[in-house]
Design a protein around this motif. Structure first.
Motif, PDB file in Angstrom:
ATOM      1  N   ASN A  30       0.678  -1.589   0.109  1.00 18.52           N
ATOM      2  CA  ASN A  30       0.175  -0.241   0.149  1.00 18.52           C
ATOM      3  C   ASN A  30       0.802   1.044   0.009  1.00 18.52           C
ATOM      4  O   ASN A  30       0.464   2.481   0.089  1.00 18.52           O
ATOM      5  N   VAL A  31       2.224   1.202  -0.486  1.00 17.47           N
ATOM      6  CA  VAL A  31       2.607   1.926  -0.675  1.00 17.47           C
ATOM      7  C   VAL A  31       2.020   3.445  -1.664  1.00 17.47           C
ATOM      8  O   VAL A  31       2.451   4.969  -0.804  1.00 17.47           O
ATOM      9  N   GLY A  32       1.973   3.389  -2.155  1.00 12.49           N
ATOM     10  CA  GLY A  32       1.257   4.567  -3.165  1.00 12.49           C
ATOM     11  C   GLY A  32       0.028   5.174  -2.606  1.00 12.49           C
ATOM     12  O   GLY A  32      -0.260   6.333  -2.340  1.00 12.49           O
ATOM     13  N   ALA A  33      -1.005   4.271  -1.385  1.00 10.65           N
ATOM     14  CA  ALA A  33      -2.081   5.083  -0.319  1.00 10.65           C
ATOM     15  C   ALA A  33      -1.007   5.284   0.419  1.00 10.65           C
ATOM     16  O   ALA A  33      -1.585   7.056   0.641  1.00 10.65           O
ATOM     17  N   LEU A  34       0.140   5.005   0.411  1.00  5.82           N
ATOM     18  CA  LEU A  34       0.557   6.147   1.944  1.00  5.82           C
ATOM     19  C   LEU A  34       1.229   7.753   1.521  1.00  5.82           C
ATOM     20  O   LEU A  34       1.710   8.804   2.061  1.00  5.82           O
ATOM     21  N   ARG A  35       2.404   7.732   0.521  1.00  8.82           N
ATOM     22  CA  ARG A  35       1.987   8.729  -1.130  1.00  8.82           C
ATOM     23  C   ARG A  35       1.292   9.054  -1.034  1.00  8.82           C
ATOM     24  O   ARG A  35       1.284  10.854  -0.619  1.00  8.82           O
ATOM     25  N   THR A  36       0.167   9.001  -1.321  1.00  9.86           N
ATOM     26  CA  THR A  36      -1.105   9.707  -1.502  1.00  9.86           C
ATOM     27  C   THR A  36      -1.428  10.381  -0.179  1.00  9.86           C
ATOM     28  O   THR A  36      -1.098  11.843   0.281  1.00  9.86           O
ATOM     29  N   VAL A  37      -1.580  10.555   0.592  1.00 11.08           N
ATOM     30  CA  VAL A  37      -1.174  10.817   2.434  1.00 11.08           C
ATOM     31  C   VAL A  37      -1.020  11.542   2.851  1.00 11.08           C
ATOM     32  O   VAL A  37      -0.679  13.136   2.837  1.00 11.08           O
ATOM     33  N   ALA A  38       0.561  11.115   2.291  1.00 10.84           N
ATOM     34  CA  ALA A  38       1.711  12.141   2.776  1.00 10.84           C
ATOM     35  C   ALA A  38       1.285  13.933   1.088  1.00 10.84           C
ATOM     36  O   ALA A  38       1.435  15.194   1.748  1.00 10.84           O
ATOM     37  N   TYR A  39       0.811  13.550   0.108  1.00 15.32           N
ATOM     38  CA  TYR A  39       1.306  14.301  -0.644  1.00 15.32           C
ATOM     39  C   TYR A  39      -0.580  15.130  -0.208  1.00 15.32           C
ATOM     40  O   TYR A  39      -0.315  16.593  -0.397  1.00 15.32           O
ATOM     41  N   VAL A  40      -1.173  14.364   0.225  1.00  9.42           N
ATOM     42  CA  VAL A  40      -2.378  15.718   0.539  1.00  9.42           C
ATOM     43  C   VAL A  40      -2.493  16.327   2.152  1.00  9.42           C
ATOM     44  O   VAL A  40      -2.681  16.968   1.956  1.00  9.42           O
ATOM     45  N   GLN A  41      -1.238  15.779   2.489  1.00 12.12           N
ATOM     46  CA  GLN A  41      -0.873  16.332   3.653  1.00 12.12           C
ATOM     47  C   GLN A  41      -0.082  18.109   3.247  1.00 12.12           C
ATOM     48  O   GLN A  41      -0.312  18.902   4.117  1.00 12.12           O
ATOM     49  N   TYR A  42       0.645  17.323   2.095  1.00 11.10           N
ATOM     50  CA  TYR A  42       1.167  19.080   1.956  1.00 11.10           C
ATOM     51  C   TYR A  42       0.651  19.860   1.330  1.00 11.10           C
ATOM     52  O   TYR A  42       0.554  21.188   1.382  1.00 11.10           O
ATOM     53  N   VAL A  43      -0.599  19.676   0.393  1.00  8.45           N
ATOM     54  CA  VAL A  43      -1.454  20.082  -0.412  1.00  8.45           C
ATOM     55  C   VAL A  43      -1.814  21.140   1.350  1.00  8.45           C
ATOM     56  O   VAL A  43      -2.219  22.409   1.185  1.00  8.45           O
ATOM     57  N   ALA A  44      -2.395  20.584   2.461  1.00  4.72           N
ATOM     58  CA  ALA A  44      -3.006  21.488   3.232  1.00  4.72           C
ATOM     59  C   ALA A  44      -2.424  22.198   3.715  1.00  4.72           C
ATOM     60  O   ALA A  44      -2.741  23.231   4.598  1.00  4.72           O
ATOM     61  N   ALA A  45      -1.514  21.868   4.029  1.00  5.99           N
ATOM     62  CA  ALA A  45      -0.059  22.663   4.467  1.00  5.99           C
ATOM     63  C   ALA A  45      -0.248  23.862   3.666  1.00  5.99           C
ATOM     64  O   ALA A  45      -0.488  24.797   4.238  1.00  5.99           O
ATOM     65  N   LEU A  46       0.112  23.622   2.894  1.00  6.15           N
ATOM     66  CA  LEU A  46       0.096  24.826   1.619  1.00  6.15           C
ATOM     67  C   LEU A  46      -1.422  25.533   1.507  1.00  6.15           C
ATOM     68  O   LEU A  46      -1.113  27.226   1.500  1.00  6.15           O
ATOM     69  N   LEU A  47      -2.325  25.192   1.991  1.00 10.44           N
ATOM     70  CA  LEU A  47      -3.723  25.730   1.979  1.00 10.44           C
ATOM     71  C   LEU A  47      -4.338  26.357   3.506  1.00 10.44           C
ATOM     72  O   LEU A  47      -4.569  27.423   3.253  1.00 10.44           O
TER      73      LEU A  47
END
Length: 57
Positions: A30-47
């Motif tokens: 499930n490494v793709g899902a974990l990376r997606t979670v990290a990218y969503v967190q980066y987007v939330a931080a940028l927002l």
């Protein structure tokens, strides 16, 4: 002040997850899902950063 602390915590969490997916969890199914979670967190931080800098937060 609290928003900056929250911003830093989000960045640290996302960076930690991303580091794990390129290190010990590289072969996890499930490494793709974990990376997606990290990218969503980066987007939330940028927002959050954008809202804070424009005065909307």
């Amino acid at each position: 002040m609290g928003l900056w602390v929250f911003f830093i915590l989000i960045l640290l969490s996302a960076s930690g997850i991303l580091a794990l997916t390129f290190g010990p969890l590289k072969a996890a199914p499930n490494v793709g899902a974990l990376r997606t979670v990290a990218y969503v967190q980066y987007v939330a931080a940028l927002l959050l950063l954008g809202a804070r800098l424009t005065g909307n937060a």
